[in-house]
Scaffold this active site. Structure first.
Site, short mmCIF file in Angstrom:
data_model
loop_
_atom_site.label_atom_id
_atom_site.label_comp_id
_atom_site.label_asym_id
_atom_site.label_seq_id
_atom_site.Cartn_x
_atom_site.Cartn_y
_atom_site.Cartn_z
N ASP A 112 42.35 43.06 38.16
CA ASP A 112 42.03 43.48 36.80
C ASP A 112 41.32 44.83 36.79
O ASP A 112 40.53 45.16 37.68
CB ASP A 112 41.13 42.42 36.16
CG ASP A 112 40.80 42.71 34.72
OD1 ASP A 112 41.73 42.72 33.90
OD2 ASP A 112 39.61 42.92 34.42
N GLU A 149 46.59 46.03 37.70
CA GLU A 149 46.56 46.40 36.29
C GLU A 149 45.92 47.79 36.24
O GLU A 149 44.70 47.92 36.17
CB GLU A 149 45.76 45.41 35.44
CG GLU A 149 45.83 45.74 33.96
CD GLU A 149 44.59 45.32 33.18
OE1 GLU A 149 44.68 45.24 31.95
OE2 GLU A 149 43.54 45.11 33.78
#
EC number: 2.4.1.18
Length: 741
Positions: free
Chosen positions: A421, A474
């Site tokens: 993330d 990401e």
């Protein structure tokens, strides 16, 4: 009320009688005594336990809630004298240190025979300490934290924690009512590690570390390496050991047979607590694998599973990096869910959050009284977007904590992929920071070189240790080489979310069809850079919350047109180069935004609901898309090879039409044609060349079974002069493949 010391097993027989008192032990040095009682002594084992003195062996015990303490040697009990403040001592005329136990009597008359924690040598080896010091302990969870074990023939739990700036550390437990006085830990030299073996402590014991900082402050902290934790809002760590017997040997043996870039990879993103609210890991194992398998997805991606105190953070503010959240069950229960998915043929990707952590005072922040896991420079320590701390990627022990954590989930829980993330927030020193709030790197640039080195180390380590695992970034910027191997200077990820494709394509379909001609490039631009990285096309949770609307609600028009737009979009997405990811609820065109409180609106599929057929139609299309996708190598074998794609119609902006060919390694093509206008286009010409003697429609998002109008091409279409003429349904995507006449 007296506190019951349950750290030691009950005696096997009656407690030996007390024949009398011991001789008086030499007093402790006043400074040592004060530091010991304050919890600020680096070596309590030098003061407590048994030690040779003139005249015999001195025994000293710290039990602040005891009325009386005795020593049992060869079956005889000898009472120790109270030194006040919970200290008891005495000398026995012995030639050497014997094997002994303690008898502890409490105020309410309860008496226990126990082993003395301070008679044991360290239960952590020199090799472990060496690797920790170098930041190279790839199985760090086996060295730090709470480890049930047998040590010197006695069962118990070894507690270890890294707190290099602390003046002292003690183990505080539920059975001492969170008072750590009785169990000070010893410092293991320059490693910064503190250790204590507590005999008799077993699984289920709740504990924290009581830290005495160099500033004189004392506070309780959860174990950074805890492998289990209490269910929030409680915050204690829990002693645990796995006894799970895996049943996924075949999956683990074969998952590395084909590189992920050359295999089907269709992902269903799930927030476990809200997918079916109220279900445990084991109950989810009864429903989730069957549902995902029925829809044809190859993988699930689980939003963060690691323990987190605040549910509405969806798991992205982690406090227990080594502990699956207790909200849904035990660590072995989570293993059961992963195992069930594997046995159903479903891979498991997990969101992993190494970019930041929350500031809760019982967690990682200022762990030993000083910045430890976070940088000392407040400009770098604070994450401006989320009000959290960032990790100090330049510190070897912190990098080791995170790299080992990535390995931990893959090795201990058989996770098949880690979606990392907020990578962009790690890579840039000036991320969300104004001028003056950041300092350039040593070369004058904005790149965080330490974060870059950490990501490279993490990826290289995971790929070396865990065959078949894929890491996914990401990363929302144009950082070069995200999926390039580390040995050529890349970050080393296997895949990267294509945020550009997602933003551009959603922007396009949100326009009324009459205006889409002016935004045609938003659907074609992705092919300019499609092969610069190994991409996943994500329609994730982030796109269906906080006012962004659910996928079907982003579309213009009436209810029929919105569903048609969604179907056409999904058909385009599944055919586009790159893997695909779809968040739960979007597979059946849920109209409401996702809420972690209620999850998907499953009632939309109920037979009694008047529009259930509309939602089931979209769900049926997703099932067929996955089925066709998996059976069609042209859609996944050459996702990273430019030769696997050719535009057939790239500039038909006035028509809102896109057409392209995908190729498998054997040259077999698939033709995908999308018509994002609401009109039927008859005899639409497409220059496909001599790829096939005839083309057969194999998928049509306008089919009646999906809720469409049933416009299409029921018969094979033969090329003439390298072109075919087909009917394009309104707001629809069709796939065609070669047909043998």
């Amino acid at each position: 009320m007296a506190l019951r010391d349950t750290s030691i097993p009950e005696p096997s027989g009656p407690v030996p009688p007390a024949p009398g008192a011991c001789a008086t032990a030499p007093p402790l040095d006043p400074t040592d005594r004060g530091r010991l009682l304050a919890g600020a002594h680096h070596d309590p084992h030098s003061l407590l336990g048994a030690h040779p003195v003139p005249g015999g062996i001195a025994f000293r015990v710290l039990r602040p809630f005891a009325r009386e303490v005795g020593v049992v040697v060869d079956g005889e009990r000898h009472t120790l004298a109270s030194e006040e403040d919970g200290l008891f001592s005495g000398v026995l005329p012995l030639a050497g240190i014997p094997s002994y136990t303690l008898v502890v009597a409490y105020e309410q008359g309860e008496t226990q025979e126990t082993h003395d924690p301070y008679r044991f040598l360290p239960a952590l080896g020199e090799l472990d300490l060496h690797l920790i010091g170098e930041g190279r302990h790839e199985q760090l969870w086996q060295a730090l934290g709470a480890e049930p074990m047998t040590h010197e023939g006695v069962t118990g739990t070894r507690f270890t924690v890294w707190a290099p700036n602390a003046q002292g550390v003690r183990v505080a437990t539920d059975f001492t009512h969170w008072d750590g006085t009785a169990f000070p830990m010893r410092s293991l030299g320059s490693s910064g590690v503190w250790e204590l073996f507590l005999p008799g402590v077993g699984e289920g014991t709740r504990y924290k570390f009581e830290i005495h900082s160099r500033y004189g402050h004392r506070f309780l902290k959860a174990d950074p390496m805890a492998r289990a934790a209490e269910e929030p809002p409680n915050t204690a760590s829990v002693v645990t050991a796995s006894r799970y017997e895996w049943g996924d040997a075949q999956w683990m043996r074969t998952r590395a047979d084909t590189p992920v870039h050359e295999a089907p990879f269709s992902v269903y993103e799930v927030h476990l607590p809200s997918w079916r609210p109220g279900l445990t890991y084991r109950e989810l194992a009864e429903e989730l694998p069957a549902y995902v398998k029925d829809l044809g997805f190859t993988h699930v991606e689980l939003m963060p599973v690691a323990e987190h105190p605040y549910g509405p953070s969806w798991g992205y503010q982690v406090t227990g990096f080594y502990a699956p959240t207790a909200r849904l069950g035990s660590p072995d229960d989570f293993r059961f869910l992963v195992d069930a998915l594997h046995r159903a043929g479903i891979g498991v990707i997990m969101d992993w959050v190494p970019a930041h952590f929350p500031k809760d005072d019982w967690a990682l922040g200022r762990f030993d009284g000083d910045p430890l896991y976070e940088p000392g420079d407040s400009r770098r320590a604070e994450h401006p977007d989320w009000g959290t701390y960032t990790f100090d990627f330049a510190r070897t022990e912190v990098r080791n904590f995170l790299v080992a954590n990535a390995v931990y989930w893959c090795e201990e829980f058989h996770i098949d992929g880690l979606r990392v993330d907020a990578v962009a927030s790690m890579l840039y020193l000036d991320y969300s920071r104004d001028s003056g709030q950041w300092e350039p790197n040593q070369y004058g640039g904005r790149e965080d070189l330490a974060a870059m080195a950490f990501l490279q180390e993490m990826n290289a380590t995971v790929y070396r240790r865990c065959p078949g695992v894929v890491t996914i970034a990401e990363e929302s910027t144009a950082w070069g080489g995200v999926t390039r191997p580390t040995d050529t200077g890349g970050l080393g990820f296997g895949l990267k979310w294509n945020m550009g494709w997602m933003h551009d394509s959603l922007e396009y379909v949100a326009h009324e069809p009459v205006h889409r001609r002016y935004h045609h490039h938003e659907m074609t631009f992705s092919m300019v850079y499609a092969y610069s990285e190994n991409y996943v096309l994500p329609i994730s949770h982030d796109e269906v919350v906080h006012g962004k609307q659910a996928l079907v609600s982003k579309m213009p028009g009436d209810w029929w047109q919105r569903r048609a737009n969604v179907r056409a979009y999904l058909g385009f997405m599944w055919a586009h180069p790159g893997k695909q990811l779809l968040f739960m609820g979007q597979e059946f065109a849920q109209g409401a935004e996702w809420s972690e409180k209620q999850g998907p609106e499953w009632w939309l599929l109920d037979e009694g609901y008047h529009s259930a057929g509309d939602h089931r139609g979209v769900q049926d299309l997703v099932r067929e898309l996955n089925t066709r996708y998996t059976r069609t190598p042209a859609l996944w074998q050459r996702d990273t090879d430019p030769a696997g794609f050719r535009w057939v119609s790239v500039d038909a902006a006035e028509d809102n039409v896109f057409a392209f060919l995908r190729y498998g390694t054997d040259g077999t093509p698939l033709l995908a044609v999308s018509n994002f206008s609401p009109v039927v286009r008859h005899e639409y010409g497409l220059a496909v060349g001599d790829e096939a003697v005839a083309w057969q429609e194999v998928l049509n998002t306008d089919a009646e079974e999906y809720g469409g109008g049933g416009v299409g091409n029921p018969d094979p279409v033969k090329p003439e002069d390298g072109s075919i003429r087909i009917t394009l349904p309104p707001l629809a995507t069709v796939w065609l493949m070669p047909y043998a006449l």
